[in-house]
Design a protein around this motif. Structure first.
Motif, PDB file in Angstrom:
ATOM      1  N   ALA A  91      64.375 -21.026  68.620  1.00  0.00           N
ATOM      2  CA  ALA A  91      65.712 -20.989  68.018  1.00  0.00           C
ATOM      3  C   ALA A  91      65.808 -19.839  67.027  1.00  0.00           C
ATOM      4  CB  ALA A  91      66.003 -22.312  67.313  1.00  0.00           C
ATOM      5  N   LYS A  92      66.949 -19.228  66.960  1.00  0.00           N
ATOM      6  CA  LYS A  92      67.173 -18.170  65.973  1.00  0.00           C
ATOM      7  C   LYS A  92      67.396 -18.810  64.603  1.00  0.00           C
ATOM      8  CE  LYS A  92      69.155 -14.355  67.296  1.00  0.00           C
ATOM      9  NZ  LYS A  92      70.123 -13.277  67.689  1.00  0.00           N
ATOM     10  N   THR A  93      66.669 -18.324  63.597  1.00  0.00           N
ATOM     11  CA  THR A  93      66.756 -18.891  62.252  1.00  0.00           C
ATOM     12  C   THR A  93      67.254 -17.885  61.217  1.00  0.00           C
ATOM     13  OG1 THR A  93      64.501 -18.251  61.658  1.00  0.00           O
ATOM     14  CG2 THR A  93      64.785 -20.397  62.759  1.00  0.00           C
ATOM     15  N   HIS A  94      67.190 -16.598  61.543  1.00  0.00           N
ATOM     16  CA  HIS A  94      67.538 -15.515  60.615  1.00  0.00           C
ATOM     17  C   HIS A  94      66.706 -15.595  59.331  1.00  0.00           C
ATOM     18  CE1 HIS A  94      70.907 -14.311  63.153  1.00  0.00           C
ATOM     19  NE2 HIS A  94      71.285 -15.578  63.196  1.00  0.00           N
ATOM     20  N   ILE A  95      65.482 -16.109  59.454  1.00  0.00           N
ATOM     21  CA  ILE A  95      64.635 -16.264  58.273  1.00  0.00           C
ATOM     22  C   ILE A  95      64.363 -14.918  57.594  1.00  0.00           C
ATOM     23  CG2 ILE A  95      62.450 -16.154  59.555  1.00  0.00           C
ATOM     24  CD1 ILE A  95      63.280 -18.398  56.479  1.00  0.00           C
ATOM     25  N   GLY A  96      64.377 -13.844  58.370  1.00  0.00           N
ATOM     26  CA  GLY A  96      64.143 -12.519  57.795  1.00  0.00           C
ATOM     27  C   GLY A  96      65.190 -12.086  56.782  1.00  0.00           C
ATOM     28  N   LYS A  97      66.338 -12.766  56.780  1.00  0.00           N
ATOM     29  CA  LYS A  97      67.403 -12.440  55.828  1.00  0.00           C
ATOM     30  C   LYS A  97      67.512 -13.477  54.707  1.00  0.00           C
ATOM     31  CE  LYS A  97      70.211  -9.885  59.179  1.00  0.00           C
ATOM     32  NZ  LYS A  97      71.510  -9.797  59.891  1.00  0.00           N
ATOM     33  N   ALA A  98      66.630 -14.450  54.718  1.00  0.00           N
ATOM     34  CA  ALA A  98      66.691 -15.528  53.721  1.00  0.00           C
ATOM     35  C   ALA A  98      66.183 -15.046  52.366  1.00  0.00           C
ATOM     36  CB  ALA A  98      65.852 -16.716  54.187  1.00  0.00           C
ATOM     37  N   PRO A  99      66.740 -15.570  51.263  1.00  0.00           N
ATOM     38  CA  PRO A  99      66.211 -15.245  49.939  1.00  0.00           C
ATOM     39  C   PRO A  99      64.734 -15.616  49.865  1.00  0.00           C
ATOM     40  CG  PRO A  99      68.295 -16.424  49.769  1.00  0.00           C
ATOM     41  CD  PRO A  99      67.880 -16.493  51.207  1.00  0.00           C
ATOM     42  N   GLY A 100      63.915 -14.704  49.405  1.00  0.00           N
ATOM     43  CA  GLY A 100      62.477 -14.961  49.331  1.00  0.00           C
ATOM     44  C   GLY A 100      61.693 -14.289  50.431  1.00  0.00           C
ATOM     45  N   PHE A 101      62.384 -13.821  51.489  1.00  0.00           N
ATOM     46  CA  PHE A 101      61.633 -13.173  52.570  1.00  0.00           C
ATOM     47  C   PHE A 101      61.018 -11.855  52.107  1.00  0.00           C
ATOM     48  CE2 PHE A 101      60.788 -10.832  56.465  1.00  0.00           C
ATOM     49  CZ  PHE A 101      60.152 -11.809  57.229  1.00  0.00           C
ATOM     50  N   GLU A 102      61.534 -11.309  51.016  1.00  0.00           N
ATOM     51  CA  GLU A 102      60.936 -10.086  50.473  1.00  0.00           C
ATOM     52  C   GLU A 102      59.496 -10.330  50.007  1.00  0.00           C
ATOM     53  OE1 GLU A 102      63.145 -12.199  47.146  1.00  0.00           O
ATOM     54  OE2 GLU A 102      63.568 -11.666  49.245  1.00  0.00           O
ATOM     55  N   ASN A 103      59.100 -11.606  49.893  1.00  0.00           N
ATOM     56  CA  ASN A 103      57.710 -11.943  49.538  1.00  0.00           C
ATOM     57  C   ASN A 103      56.734 -11.653  50.673  1.00  0.00           C
ATOM     58  OD1 ASN A 103      58.549 -12.923  47.043  1.00  0.00           O
ATOM     59  ND2 ASN A 103      58.757 -15.031  47.767  1.00  0.00           N
ATOM     60  N   ILE A 104      57.238 -11.532  51.889  1.00  0.00           N
ATOM     61  CA  ILE A 104      56.374 -11.380  53.056  1.00  0.00           C
ATOM     62  C   ILE A 104      55.986  -9.919  53.263  1.00  0.00           C
ATOM     63  CG2 ILE A 104      56.172 -11.742  55.547  1.00  0.00           C
ATOM     64  CD1 ILE A 104      56.243 -14.323  53.853  1.00  0.00           C
ATOM     65  N   ASP A 105      54.698  -9.668  53.355  1.00  0.00           N
ATOM     66  CA  ASP A 105      54.180  -8.320  53.617  1.00  0.00           C
ATOM     67  C   ASP A 105      54.649  -7.895  55.016  1.00  0.00           C
ATOM     68  OD1 ASP A 105      52.636  -6.084  54.243  1.00  0.00           O
ATOM     69  OD2 ASP A 105      50.867  -6.835  53.189  1.00  0.00           O
TER      70      ASP A 105
END
Length: 340
Positions: A91-105
């Protein structure tokens, strides 16, 4: 006023009931998440979590494809993430645009089919090396040392995983673990078969046998460090000098998930550095969450088998989806199994 008071009281009574009715079903590798993480999620959201486990990517995929329903989230390795995307299972979640995704290397957004993390969240990474009994194995450093134990009549075990086990042969022979050259894959299988005399089992349940001394050494995951920390005088874990495989799992929501909203909340919850760090503290593997690394206990952060130096990292190879060429490995795996 009496009616308003009654309505408010009813709301207070019903709110916990509504929260407890919301559930989330995880399907994960055995013991691959800190139970405290799930407890913290339930405490924060009121969503009750159930957990089933599998032993391999292939087992998980087969169950989902066979029509297993009720699961919301799975934890596929990167190459299986790609396969499941191609099969329309995610399923598409758009997690890459979620607040906090900037924490991911960014280097851990590895799936070729999901370059913008529109579907899955990078979860954890590590390596697959050797856990060994210090009294029986001595100071081993390499795959050659590992198989020498078997030649000496001591018991060793390999993972019941065709890519991981054939991967040892490919690494020792200086080839890619994603090779699609029939001669290279055959030579890798030959290497395993030539050293199979001491292999007593292909299994995931090796660590207790290494601790007890029933097995001298076992092909196993970096998570063995959890057991090393509990039995430091008895067992150790190494990344072999010739190199090893690296794994990474992602958190993915199934297209068939009955609780997509709860699943989305879990992905966003796991973006928190303190939650990723809580998981590492118990799992003893790497996290893609950069701020979380500052919260990890020093004993883990300084352990070079968990967070290797760059020269060792350069010797770690990660699996890719081989498509139809996986048949090469299936054929050689059958040959290895029948040779034991």
């Amino acid at each position: 006023m009496k009616k308003l008071h009654l309505a408010a009281t009813t709301a207070l009574i019903l709110a916990p009931l509504a929260a407890s009715a919301e559930t989330l079903s995880l399907y994960n590798w055995g013991d691959y998440i800190n139970p405290a993480v799930l407890e913290a999620f339930t405490e924060e959201t009121g969503i009750e979590v159930t957990l089933d486990s599998y032993g391999s990517n292939e087992e998980m995929l087969a169950k989902i494809q066979a029509g297993a329903t009720g699961y919301d989230i799975v934890f596929p390795s990167v190459h299986m993430h790609d396969i499941m995307f191609q099969l329309g299972l995610l399923a598409k979640t758009h997690i890459g645009k979620a607040p906090g995704f900037e924490n991911i290397d960014p280097q851990f957004v590895r799936a070729k089919t999901d370059p913008d993390a529109e579907y899955c969240l990078p979860y954890a990474w590590g390596n697959v090396g050797i856990v060994y009994n210090k009294a029986l194995a001595g100071d081993i450093k390499s795959w050659a040392d590992f198989f020498a134990l078997g030649a000496e009549g001591k018991k060793i075990t390999l993972l019941d995983d065709l890519r991981e086990t054939i991967g040892i042969g490919l690494i020792v022979n200086g080839n890619s673990v994603n090779s699609t050259d029939p001669d290279e894959v055959e030579a890798a299988a030959d290497y395993i078969i030539d050293h199979i005399a001491g292999v007593t089992a292909f299994t995931y349940d090796s660590v207790p046998q290494v601790i007890s001394g029933d097995v001298a050494a076992a092909h196993w995951y970096v998570g063995a460090n959890l057991y090393v920390s509990e039995n430091p005088d008895t067992i150790g874990y190494i990344i072999p000098e010739e190199g090893a495989t690296m794994y990474q799992e992602d958190i993915c929501v199934l297209e068939s998930a009955p609780n997509k909203e709860a699943a989305q909340k879990f992905l966003e919850f796991y973006l928190k550095p303190e939650i990723a760090a809580m998981n590492v503290e118990q799992q003893m593997n790497g996290t893609p969450n950069k701020p979380a690394q500052a919260l990890i206990p020093e004993a883990i952060a300084a352990n070079e088998t968990i967070y290797p130096s760059q020269d060792v990292m350069d010797k770690l190879q990660i699996f890719e989806d081989l498509g139809r060429d996986l048949q090469l490995y299936n054929s050689e795996w059958t040959r290895i199994k029948t040779a034991q």
